[in-house]
Write a protein that holds these residues in place. Structure first.
Motif, PDB file in Angstrom:
ATOM      1  N   ILE A   9       0.794  -1.229   0.000  1.00  0.00           N
ATOM      2  CA  ILE A   9       0.000   0.000   0.000  1.00  0.00           C
ATOM      3  C   ILE A   9       0.828   1.282   0.000  1.00  0.00           C
ATOM      4  O   ILE A   9       0.327   2.341  -0.344  1.00  0.00           O
ATOM      5  CB  ILE A   9      -1.040   0.035   1.156  1.00  0.00           C
ATOM      6  CG1 ILE A   9      -0.363   0.013   2.518  1.00  0.00           C
ATOM      7  CG2 ILE A   9      -2.040  -1.108   1.017  1.00  0.00           C
ATOM      8  CD1 ILE A   9      -1.343   0.194   3.687  1.00  0.00           C
ATOM      9  N   CYS A  23      -7.302   2.799  10.959  1.00  0.00           N
ATOM     10  CA  CYS A  23      -6.091   2.600  10.158  1.00  0.00           C
ATOM     11  C   CYS A  23      -5.693   3.856   9.385  1.00  0.00           C
ATOM     12  O   CYS A  23      -6.518   4.484   8.739  1.00  0.00           O
ATOM     13  CB  CYS A  23      -6.314   1.445   9.188  1.00  0.00           C
ATOM     14  SG  CYS A  23      -4.962   1.213   8.025  1.00  0.00           S
ATOM     15  N   ILE A  24      -4.398   4.209   9.448  1.00  0.00           N
ATOM     16  CA  ILE A  24      -3.903   5.347   8.682  1.00  0.00           C
ATOM     17  C   ILE A  24      -3.047   4.885   7.488  1.00  0.00           C
ATOM     18  O   ILE A  24      -2.307   5.675   6.908  1.00  0.00           O
ATOM     19  CB  ILE A  24      -3.109   6.335   9.565  1.00  0.00           C
ATOM     20  CG1 ILE A  24      -1.975   5.615  10.307  1.00  0.00           C
ATOM     21  CG2 ILE A  24      -4.038   7.043  10.552  1.00  0.00           C
ATOM     22  CD1 ILE A  24      -1.036   6.550  11.078  1.00  0.00           C
ATOM     23  N   ARG A  25      -3.132   3.597   7.164  1.00  0.00           N
ATOM     24  CA  ARG A  25      -2.471   3.045   5.966  1.00  0.00           C
ATOM     25  C   ARG A  25      -0.959   3.290   5.955  1.00  0.00           C
ATOM     26  O   ARG A  25      -0.401   3.679   4.925  1.00  0.00           O
ATOM     27  CB  ARG A  25      -3.087   3.636   4.685  1.00  0.00           C
ATOM     28  CG  ARG A  25      -4.580   3.453   4.538  1.00  0.00           C
ATOM     29  CD  ARG A  25      -4.969   2.033   4.173  1.00  0.00           C
ATOM     30  NE  ARG A  25      -6.376   1.968   3.794  1.00  0.00           N
ATOM     31  CZ  ARG A  25      -7.369   1.742   4.652  1.00  0.00           C
ATOM     32  NH1 ARG A  25      -7.112   1.522   5.940  1.00  0.00           N
ATOM     33  NH2 ARG A  25      -8.626   1.701   4.229  1.00  0.00           N
ATOM     34  N   CYS A  26      -0.337   3.058   7.098  1.00  0.00           N
ATOM     35  CA  CYS A  26       1.109   3.278   7.168  1.00  0.00           C
ATOM     36  C   CYS A  26       1.878   2.074   6.649  1.00  0.00           C
ATOM     37  O   CYS A  26       3.050   2.161   6.344  1.00  0.00           O
ATOM     38  CB  CYS A  26       1.524   3.563   8.598  1.00  0.00           C
ATOM     39  SG  CYS A  26       1.380   2.121   9.667  1.00  0.00           S
ATOM     40  N   ALA A  27       1.223   0.896   6.639  1.00  0.00           N
ATOM     41  CA  ALA A  27       1.829  -0.353   6.160  1.00  0.00           C
ATOM     42  C   ALA A  27       2.813  -0.987   7.126  1.00  0.00           C
ATOM     43  O   ALA A  27       3.480  -1.962   6.772  1.00  0.00           O
ATOM     44  CB  ALA A  27       2.488  -0.189   4.790  1.00  0.00           C
ATOM     45  N   ALA A  28       2.897  -0.487   8.343  1.00  0.00           N
ATOM     46  CA  ALA A  28       3.820  -1.124   9.298  1.00  0.00           C
ATOM     47  C   ALA A  28       3.441  -2.585   9.517  1.00  0.00           C
ATOM     48  O   ALA A  28       4.304  -3.468   9.585  1.00  0.00           O
ATOM     49  CB  ALA A  28       3.821  -0.378  10.626  1.00  0.00           C
ATOM     50  N   CYS A  29       2.141  -2.853   9.606  1.00  0.00           N
ATOM     51  CA  CYS A  29       1.705  -4.242   9.827  1.00  0.00           C
ATOM     52  C   CYS A  29       2.125  -5.131   8.662  1.00  0.00           C
ATOM     53  O   CYS A  29       2.488  -6.290   8.855  1.00  0.00           O
ATOM     54  CB  CYS A  29       0.195  -4.309  10.048  1.00  0.00           C
ATOM     55  SG  CYS A  29      -0.791  -3.671   8.673  1.00  0.00           S
ATOM     56  N   ILE A  83      -3.658  -5.851   7.582  1.00  0.00           N
ATOM     57  CA  ILE A  83      -4.746  -4.887   7.438  1.00  0.00           C
ATOM     58  C   ILE A  83      -5.699  -5.344   6.336  1.00  0.00           C
ATOM     59  O   ILE A  83      -6.927  -5.279   6.479  1.00  0.00           O
ATOM     60  CB  ILE A  83      -4.217  -3.448   7.179  1.00  0.00           C
ATOM     61  CG1 ILE A  83      -5.367  -2.464   6.940  1.00  0.00           C
ATOM     62  CG2 ILE A  83      -3.259  -3.385   5.995  1.00  0.00           C
ATOM     63  CD1 ILE A  83      -6.334  -2.325   8.071  1.00  0.00           C
ATOM     64  N   PRO A  90       0.647   1.708  14.677  1.00  0.00           N
ATOM     65  CA  PRO A  90       0.651   2.960  15.440  1.00  0.00           C
ATOM     66  C   PRO A  90      -0.723   3.268  16.028  1.00  0.00           C
ATOM     67  O   PRO A  90      -0.817   3.975  17.027  1.00  0.00           O
ATOM     68  CB  PRO A  90       1.041   4.007  14.392  1.00  0.00           C
ATOM     69  CG  PRO A  90       0.661   3.407  13.078  1.00  0.00           C
ATOM     70  CD  PRO A  90       0.876   1.931  13.242  1.00  0.00           C
ATOM     71  N   MET A  91      -1.776   2.729  15.429  1.00  0.00           N
ATOM     72  CA  MET A  91      -3.126   2.995  15.924  1.00  0.00           C
ATOM     73  C   MET A  91      -3.614   1.902  16.859  1.00  0.00           C
ATOM     74  O   MET A  91      -4.788   1.874  17.232  1.00  0.00           O
ATOM     75  CB  MET A  91      -4.097   3.152  14.749  1.00  0.00           C
ATOM     76  CG  MET A  91      -3.706   4.214  13.736  1.00  0.00           C
ATOM     77  SD  MET A  91      -3.322   5.803  14.503  1.00  0.00           S
ATOM     78  CE  MET A  91      -4.925   6.233  15.113  1.00  0.00           C
ATOM     79  N   ILE A 107      -4.407  -1.166  16.527  1.00  0.00           N
ATOM     80  CA  ILE A 107      -5.570  -1.938  16.091  1.00  0.00           C
ATOM     81  C   ILE A 107      -5.327  -3.416  16.424  1.00  0.00           C
ATOM     82  O   ILE A 107      -4.289  -3.966  16.058  1.00  0.00           O
ATOM     83  CB  ILE A 107      -5.790  -1.756  14.571  1.00  0.00           C
ATOM     84  CG1 ILE A 107      -6.030  -0.270  14.273  1.00  0.00           C
ATOM     85  CG2 ILE A 107      -6.960  -2.600  14.075  1.00  0.00           C
ATOM     86  CD1 ILE A 107      -6.048   0.070  12.805  1.00  0.00           C
ATOM     87  N   LEU A 137      -5.386  -6.363  15.374  1.00  0.00           N
ATOM     88  CA  LEU A 137      -5.586  -7.120  14.136  1.00  0.00           C
ATOM     89  C   LEU A 137      -5.751  -8.623  14.368  1.00  0.00           C
ATOM     90  O   LEU A 137      -6.654  -9.226  13.792  1.00  0.00           O
ATOM     91  CB  LEU A 137      -4.444  -6.822  13.153  1.00  0.00           C
ATOM     92  CG  LEU A 137      -4.405  -5.363  12.667  1.00  0.00           C
ATOM     93  CD1 LEU A 137      -3.007  -4.985  12.187  1.00  0.00           C
ATOM     94  CD2 LEU A 137      -5.416  -5.124  11.547  1.00  0.00           C
TER      95      LEU A 137
HETATM   96  S1  SF4 Z   1      -0.057  -0.834  10.981  1.00  0.00           S
HETATM   97 FE1  SF4 Z   1      -2.085  -0.213  11.664  1.00  0.00          FE
HETATM   98  S2  SF4 Z   1      -2.357   1.842  10.836  1.00  0.00           S
HETATM   99 FE2  SF4 Z   1      -0.637   0.960   9.752  1.00  0.00          FE
HETATM  100  S3  SF4 Z   1      -1.561   0.022   7.907  1.00  0.00           S
HETATM  101 FE3  SF4 Z   1      -1.491  -1.588   9.449  1.00  0.00          FE
HETATM  102  S4  SF4 Z   1      -3.487  -1.488  10.464  1.00  0.00           S
HETATM  103 FE4  SF4 Z   1      -3.215   0.440   9.334  1.00  0.00          FE
END
Ligand code: SF4
Lengths: 265, 473
Positions: free
Chosen positions: B151, B314-320, B343, B375-376, B378, B380
């Motif tokens: 993403i 989710c802020i779509r950072c892609a860390a997950c 995500i 970071p949020m 979530i 998952l």
């Molecule tokens: S790490 Fe969290 S905030 Fe970032 S994309 Fe994944 S679910 Fe979204």
């Protein structure tokens, strides 16, 4: 058999054997008994225990996960103890974190689940954090490496404790993996549902293990260890695999390493 | 949303054996992961920032209608337009109508996952409008007719040498004897070609990382500056985004931006952060004459108020994704959804259907790494399990698994039966292992033995049997 009455101040512990150690690796439970004993606990093994219920829980079978949680609460309550201890991060975490949720809506069970959850611990963190005991009897001349299992490290914070204990084993040298906290690809039923992915992950873990040059890899959860041993042995690797409790308890003579036999390979 | 997740298992087989992909994914692990780790370690208040970010989003989602209406009112005040799109088709139509009103032939596009979600490019092309991606990664995969596999790094699966050959094929004016190997050379070539498009486009489409309710602004971050050129040069700017992107204030946006860049690439801030508020005002030096926001729902509001509401933080950072060992093994395309990784496996069944994407929530070891880095915050893994529960309840779980579980559960509550079973199984396995301590093959355990040996129990029976016999002290 343990004495019926325990002197005051001596921790009374029920051993949660865990289904995988029961079937695949009895020496792990034996090692746990020995360590708890050496640490000054009286230990009982609740007779009706079977499995904590993760197979159902992680497969989405909530009904059976709840039923199994009730069954185990009853089975473990049968002994009046101060603690329940398991040689596994994943089973201990399941009871600690999930039982209160699974049984939380049921007034007849919520309190009992909470009580059990609060007194349930993973073996290594119990010895170090609860008892402050690191006086392990094991001795082993070996260079080993250590895999941090997912539920242990992320759900229970088991990280420093195994290292503190291994440091007390005479002759043992520990080399860290490049990625000690990376999942090995076991994941319960995941490993048989998605063998291609699981195999890739286990393969990466095996590469990491071999790259350390250690002759043995240790860890604290039988699921992961069966997976890692299965991969190393499939590749013909000579690296041995054991549960860390066996080494700490000095029980390495009681059984060949995981996935190895009495015959020469 | 078009998903091909039913083919997950087949996709996986190809992916794990793809040498190019292996290399790309290895680079990702050492790149993104290490950089995030350093950035987080360098910020003592990171944990507090996470809590603050989570609180902002949680609050906004509790009052989403309020903030969206507020946002719309501010956009209108500033002379812009808002188009509410309950589904992908409505969103695509809204974009097409705007393009037609302005007689657009070419549109430039900044990176937008929502545009990918609604498959905007194919739709516009089908209606005679040429979309040109201006984010380098998106541009590469557009030329290669591929979907993004990540993403924030859509072309992460493409090797440098493959980019070079793609450019040579698609840029006929590029001299065949000029070198095209170094990243610099590739960038220069992309820039040369894209510059023409920036200047010639009639409409610029971007996504939004955040929408600010108090000002009616949309905010995007990029590292290439392509977003600015996309939205400033054409006469019309269309923001294609989704409802959960709204936050109350600019101040809140600042908090979330601090989390976003660190979690995504390990940067303190992305190179460019652009705030756009309405069309150009009379004394503005530049900017579009028209400003439109297309606000997509596409299943998101269904998730509100239920066990999946938190995923909308989710802020779509892609860390997950960057830390997921499953993504690291198979890459993004295998998932069959524009949102891969943890995500994606939570979001896709919510936006499309569980039937189409039943594999995704199961393709996880629940190792917890994603939740640890999100970071949020979530949860998952918990949500993946929720989907599994819904699958089980709706009989989407294979019959063999269901029966197996039922049999296991029956025995696990009857210790005498359980001991009988484990006793037999243990004896059988250790006999089959014949002193070698393991099996290379076992009927019914093909999933295990396909890739690894099965260690067998040592002779002597289960622990419970030994304990009963007094052999364990
Ligand atoms: S790490 Fe969290 S905030 Fe970032 S994309 Fe994944 S679910 Fe979204």
């Amino acid at each position: 058999m343990p004495p019926e009455t325990t002197p005051p101040g001596v921790p009374r512990v029920a051993l949660l054997v865990t289904c995988l150690a029961d079937l695949f690796r009895p020496t792990v439970a034996q090692a746990a008994l020995r360590l708890l004993d050496a640490a000054g606990c009286t230990v009982r093994v609740p007779e009706r225990q079977t499995c904590c219920g993760q197979p159902a829980f992680n497969s989405g079978d909530r009904v059976d996960a709840v039923a199994q949680a009730r069954f185990m609460v009853e089975a473990l309550e049968a002994e009046s103890v101060d603690y329940v201890v398991a040689p596994s991060g994943s089973c201990a975490s399941h009871i600690r974190h999930q039982y209160p949720i699974l049984l939380g809506d049921d007034p007849a069970w919520a309190g009992r689940a909470r009580e059990l959850a609060d007194k349930t611990h993973e073996l290594l963190s119990f010895l170090v954090d609860r008892l402050g005991w690191t006086d392990v009897p094991g001795r082993l001349d070996a260079q080993v490496t250590y895999h941090d299992t997912c539920s242990g490290v992320r759900e229970l914070g088991v990280k420093a404790q195994p290292r503190a204990l291994m440091a007390r084993v005479e002759g043992l040298a520990v080399t860290e993996l490049a990625a000690p906290e990376e999942c090995c690809g076991f994941g319960g039923t995941f490993c048989v549902k998605y063998p291609d992915i699981s195999g890739r992950m286990a393969g990466d873990k095996a590469d990491d293990v071999v790259a350390t040059g250690a002759g043995m890899v240790l860890g604290g959860d039988m699921g992961c260890l069966l997976n890692i041993a299965g991969m190393l042995k499939r590749r013909g690797s000579s690296v041995q695999v054991r549960h860390v409790a066996e080494v700490l308890a000095g029980l390495t003579d009681a059984a060949p390493p995981i996935g190895e036999g009495t015959e020469a390979p | 949303m078009h998903v091909t997740s039913r083919r997950f298992k087949d996709n996986v087989r190809g992916a794990v054996n793809d040498a190019n992909l292996r290399q790309s994914l290895a680079t990702m692990k050492t790149g993104f992961r290490v950089k995030r780790g350093l950035a987080v370690a360098a910020l003592p208040e990171f944990e507090a920032l996470r809590e603050a970010g989570k609180a902002i989003k949680t609050h906004t989602l509790e009052h989403l209608d309020h903030y969206l209406e507020h946002f719309e009112a501010r956009v209108l005040e500033r002379g812009g337009h808002v188009h509410w799109a309950p589904d992908a088709e409505t969103a695509r139509r809204a974009v097409l109508d705007i393009c037609r009103t302005h007689g657009a032939k070419t549109v430039t596009k900044g990176k937008s996952m929502v545009a990918e979600e609604i498959e905007l490019n194919a739709f516009l092309e089908g209606h005679g409008i040429r979309p040109v991606e201006t984010d380098l990664g998106e541009y590469i995969i557009q030329l290669r007719h591929e979907l993004p596999s990540h993403i924030i790094a859509p072309a992460i699966h493409v090797r440098k040498s493959q980019v070079a050959s793609t450019f040579r094929e698609s840029h006929p004016q590029f001299p065949a004897d000029r070198p095209l190997e170094e990243p610099r050379e590739l960038l220069d070539e992309a820039r040369t070609v894209l510059r023409e498009h920036f200047l010639g486009a009639d409409v610029g489409i971007t996504g939004a990382n955040f929408l600010v309710a108090e000002t009616g602004s949309s905010v995007i971050v990029t590292n290439e500056g392509n977003g600015d050129l996309t939205q400033l040069l054409p006469r019309v700017h269309i923001v294609v985004t989704s409802i959960e992107k709204v936050v109350p204030t600019l101040e809140d946006t600042g908090t979330l931006l601090r989390l976003l860049a660190r979690s995504a690439t390990g940067q303190i801030m992305s190179s460019y952060t652009t705030v756009s508020t309405g069309p150009r005002r009379p004394d503005d030096p530049d900017g579009p004459d028209h400003f439109h926001v297309v606000l997509l729902d596409n299943g998101r509001s269904r998730l509100l108020g239920g066990e999946f509401q938190d995923v909308l933080r989710c802020i779509r950072c892609a860390a997950c994704i960057n830390h997921c060992p499953v993504y690291g093994a198979v890459g993004g395309h295998a998932y069959g959804s524009v949102y891969p990784g943890p995500i994606g496996s939570v979001l896709t069944p919510g936006l499309a259907s569980l039937e189409e994407s039943a594999s995704l929530p199961n393709a996880s070891t629940l190792c917890g790494r994603c939740e640890e880095v999100c970071p949020m915050k979530i949860p998952l893994p918990r949500m993946l399990r929720h989907w599994r529960e819904q699958e089980f309840a709706r009989h989407l779980t294979p019959a063999r698994t269901r029966w197996g579980l039922r049999a296991w559960a029956f025995a696990a509550r009857r210790p005498w039966l359980y001991r009988l079973g484990t006793g037999l199984a243990g004896r059988l396995l250790s006999r089959l292992g014949r002193g070698r301590g393991r099996l290379a093959r076992l009927p019914l355990a093909g999933g295990w033995t396909q890739v690894r040996d099965l260690p067998v129990p040592p002779p002597g029976g289960t622990f419970m049997a030994r304990y009963k016999r007094g052999e364990t002290r």
